[in-house]
Design a protein around this motif. Structure first.
Motif, mmCIF file in Angstrom:
data_model
loop_
_atom_site.group_PDB
_atom_site.id
_atom_site.type_symbol
_atom_site.label_atom_id
_atom_site.label_comp_id
_atom_site.label_asym_id
_atom_site.label_seq_id
_atom_site.Cartn_x
_atom_site.Cartn_y
_atom_site.Cartn_z
ATOM 1 N N THR A 41 -11.156 3.517 -11.778
ATOM 2 C CA THR A 41 -11.001 2.325 -10.943
ATOM 3 C C THR A 41 -10.626 1.139 -11.819
ATOM 4 O O THR A 41 -11.185 0.960 -12.904
ATOM 5 C CB THR A 41 -12.300 2.010 -10.184
ATOM 6 O OG1 THR A 41 -12.630 3.111 -9.334
ATOM 7 C CG2 THR A 41 -12.142 0.754 -9.340
ATOM 8 N N TRP A 86 -4.518 11.168 -5.972
ATOM 9 C CA TRP A 86 -4.947 10.508 -4.747
ATOM 10 C C TRP A 86 -5.216 9.045 -5.084
ATOM 11 O O TRP A 86 -5.844 8.747 -6.092
ATOM 12 C CB TRP A 86 -6.225 11.149 -4.202
ATOM 13 C CG TRP A 86 -6.063 12.584 -3.789
ATOM 14 C CD1 TRP A 86 -6.264 13.681 -4.566
ATOM 15 C CD2 TRP A 86 -5.669 13.052 -2.512
ATOM 16 N NE1 TRP A 86 -6.013 14.821 -3.856
ATOM 17 C CE2 TRP A 86 -5.648 14.480 -2.579
ATOM 18 C CE3 TRP A 86 -5.333 12.443 -1.305
ATOM 19 C CZ2 TRP A 86 -5.306 15.271 -1.502
ATOM 20 C CZ3 TRP A 86 -4.989 13.232 -0.232
ATOM 21 C CH2 TRP A 86 -4.976 14.627 -0.327
ATOM 22 N N CYS A 87 -4.774 8.151 -4.222
ATOM 23 C CA CYS A 87 -4.906 6.716 -4.499
ATOM 24 C C CYS A 87 -5.638 6.008 -3.364
ATOM 25 O O CYS A 87 -5.276 6.153 -2.192
ATOM 26 C CB CYS A 87 -3.523 6.084 -4.687
ATOM 27 S SG CYS A 87 -3.561 4.304 -4.987
ATOM 28 N N ASN A 88 -6.679 5.272 -3.705
ATOM 29 C CA ASN A 88 -7.355 4.374 -2.769
ATOM 30 C C ASN A 88 -7.118 2.949 -3.243
ATOM 31 O O ASN A 88 -7.427 2.621 -4.397
ATOM 32 C CB ASN A 88 -8.862 4.654 -2.722
ATOM 33 C CG ASN A 88 -9.171 6.010 -2.121
ATOM 34 O OD1 ASN A 88 -8.564 6.403 -1.139
ATOM 35 N ND2 ASN A 88 -10.108 6.733 -2.724
ATOM 36 N N ILE A 116 0.855 3.928 -3.190
ATOM 37 C CA ILE A 116 0.406 5.305 -2.932
ATOM 38 C C ILE A 116 1.528 6.303 -3.214
ATOM 39 O O ILE A 116 1.295 7.406 -3.726
ATOM 40 C CB ILE A 116 -0.098 5.435 -1.482
ATOM 41 C CG1 ILE A 116 -1.395 4.628 -1.316
ATOM 42 C CG2 ILE A 116 -0.315 6.886 -1.090
ATOM 43 C CD1 ILE A 116 -1.863 4.504 0.114
ATOM 44 N N GLN A 118 0.824 -1.205 0.000
ATOM 45 C CA GLN A 118 0.000 0.000 0.000
ATOM 46 C C GLN A 118 0.859 1.256 0.000
ATOM 47 O O GLN A 118 0.606 2.200 -0.768
ATOM 48 C CB GLN A 118 -0.928 -0.015 1.218
ATOM 49 C CG GLN A 118 -1.971 -1.122 1.164
ATOM 50 C CD GLN A 118 -2.728 -1.277 2.469
ATOM 51 O OE1 GLN A 118 -2.234 -0.900 3.535
ATOM 52 N NE2 GLN A 118 -3.920 -1.847 2.403
#
Length: 443
Positions: free
Chosen positions: A83, A59-61, A50, A46
């Motif tokens: 996505t 911005w990264c989810n 990111i 993660q």
């Protein structure tokens, strides 16, 4: 005159922004899924992903599931998003890819690399050849022979275990190359290795026959997935952690099945276990540490680390196992195995941080192979023998074996959890240093 109006500048800009988001998201999904496939801990995946998104101003989810990764990117103004869901590919453990792709994430942030450059570097990293299969085969054989010695096996047992490991691991390599199901591979390899290990019971009678059989297949124990699973759970990534532990448990069941077939076919009584007493605790701790160093080095090679990391893994294995042996056997201490394993794991984790900073290599890349010689494989083996005896013996002996099974299986679980928890505490306490060691400043 045309009836179609030309697209506005705003529409063209919007299309360009959406295209950039799409292309970047696809790269990040490929990047993250590759890290997961090669055995990288969830938090590092993660953080790395990111970091690359941040280098583009996005911005990264990221949502990680056991077999898929979902990534959503937003532009800085949150006006556009994209996505992408990517299935995790099938790849073996590879600490070298872990290190180099972690380097790449920092390079992307520091140098603002273009997407084309990132793809080029990414493809270069994942296409690098692994260590020679013959080198891995020979080193793993020596590692498991030393593992046998750590469980008090004599030199006869060590020789038998070396041969059993060589043949069993060679079969594993060949079946993996032919893309057999991994559960079938582990069952077959365990059966072949334990059949060779059982020759000590049948023909040689070298004095530690139970150790020959009980350690002949320990090279198969999925130590890194187990350690990663516990680490993920401690780090609040429970879904991935449980999935990794579940997968590792399935492999352990297959190993147990291979042992069970051997014991039932040959009708071996493997319920008597050798116990060796060594009067000089300090010298015994040093000897254990040296054997653990060879075991740690050999097991590390399976995960394809950089060669310069092997010596550090061997040193940490030596220190950790030596500390555990001393704590368990020194007369004025005599700690239980769970407590001693936790302290030894903590020592390994603490030493791994400065080594990682020196080599710009993830701390777990040193720590995990160093923990493997402390995996309570013999207690897991005893649990399997207890299950076999429950099926085969009378009611009186069944009750005893049920109690022994719960004792051995509980001890196996607690030792595993204790040594991993002890190891990861320093990594989490020094989290900033642990996750920035792969950053090469000034390059």
């Amino acid at each position: 005159m045309s009836n179609f109006s030309q697209p506005s500048d705003h529409t063209a800009i919007s299309n360009d922004a959406h295209k950039c988001l799409k292309e970047t998201t696809i790269f990040l999904a490929e990047y993250a899924s590759t890290l997961e496939a090669v055995g990288v801990q969830t938090s590092r995946i993660q953080a790395n992903t990111i970091r690359i998104a941040k280098s583009f101003g996005y911005w990264c989810n990221i949502m990680m599931f056991p077999k898929t990764i979902s990534i959503t990117l937003h532009d800085e103004g949150r006006e556009h998003s994209y996505t992408y869901v990517k299935k995790t590919p099938s790849m073996g453990l590879n600490f070298k890819i872990n290190m180099k792709l972690s380097h790449l994430s920092w390079e992307a942030l520091d140098k603002k690399l273009s997407l084309a450059t990132l793809w080029e570097k990414f493809n270069s990293v994942i296409s690098e050849p692994r260590e020679s299969p013959w080198t891995v085969l020979i080193l793993v054989s020596f590692a498991n022979a030393c593992f046998c010695r750590l469980f008090d096996g004599n030199y006869t047992s060590m020789a038998i275990v070396w041969i059993a490991t060589f043949i069993g691991f060679y079969i594993r390599q060949q079946l993996t190359k032919r893309k057999w199901n991994v559960l079938a591979i582990f069952t077959i390899s365990s059966f072949v290795s334990t059949m060779i290990g059982a020759t000590d019971f049948l023909f040689i009678h070298g004095g530690t026959e139970d150790i020959s059989l009980g350690t002949s297949m320990l090279y198969l124990v999925p130590g890194v997935p187990l350690i990663n699973g516990v680490m993920d759970i401690i780090d609040h990534n429970a879904l991935n952690g449980i999935a990794r532990i579940t997968n590792a448990t399935l492999l352990i069941i297959c190993i147990a099945l291979g042992i069970s077939i051997t014991v039932m076919i040959l009708n071996i009584d493997a319920s008597i276990f050798t116990k060796v007493v060594r009067p000089n605790v300090v010298m015994a701790a040093v000897a254990d540490g040296l054997y653990a160093a060879i075991a740690g080095l050999g097991f590390a090679v399976i995960s394809n680390p950089p060669r310069k990391a092997l010596a550090y893994s061997a040193f940490l294995a030596c220190v950790g196992h030596g500390i555990r042996y001393f704590l368990m056997h020194y007369p004025s201490l005599m700690l239980d195995q769970v407590s001693a394993s936790t302290i030894a794991g903590f020592s390994i984790g603490l030493l791994a941080i400065p080594f990682a900073m020196h080599l710009h290599y993830p701390a777990e890349g040193f720590a995990f192979p160093a923990l493997l010689p402390m995996v309570p494989g013999l207690f897991a083996y005893k649990s399997v023998i207890n299950i076999i005896n429950i099926v085969r013996q009378t009611k009186e002996f069944t009750i005893k074996n049920v109690g022994d099974f719960f004792h051995n299986s509980t001890l196996t679980t607690l030792v595993m959890f204790g040594m991993v928890a002890g190891c990861v505490i320093p990594i989490f306490v020094f989290r900033r240093q642990s996750f920035s060691v792969t950053r090469k400043r000034g390059n």
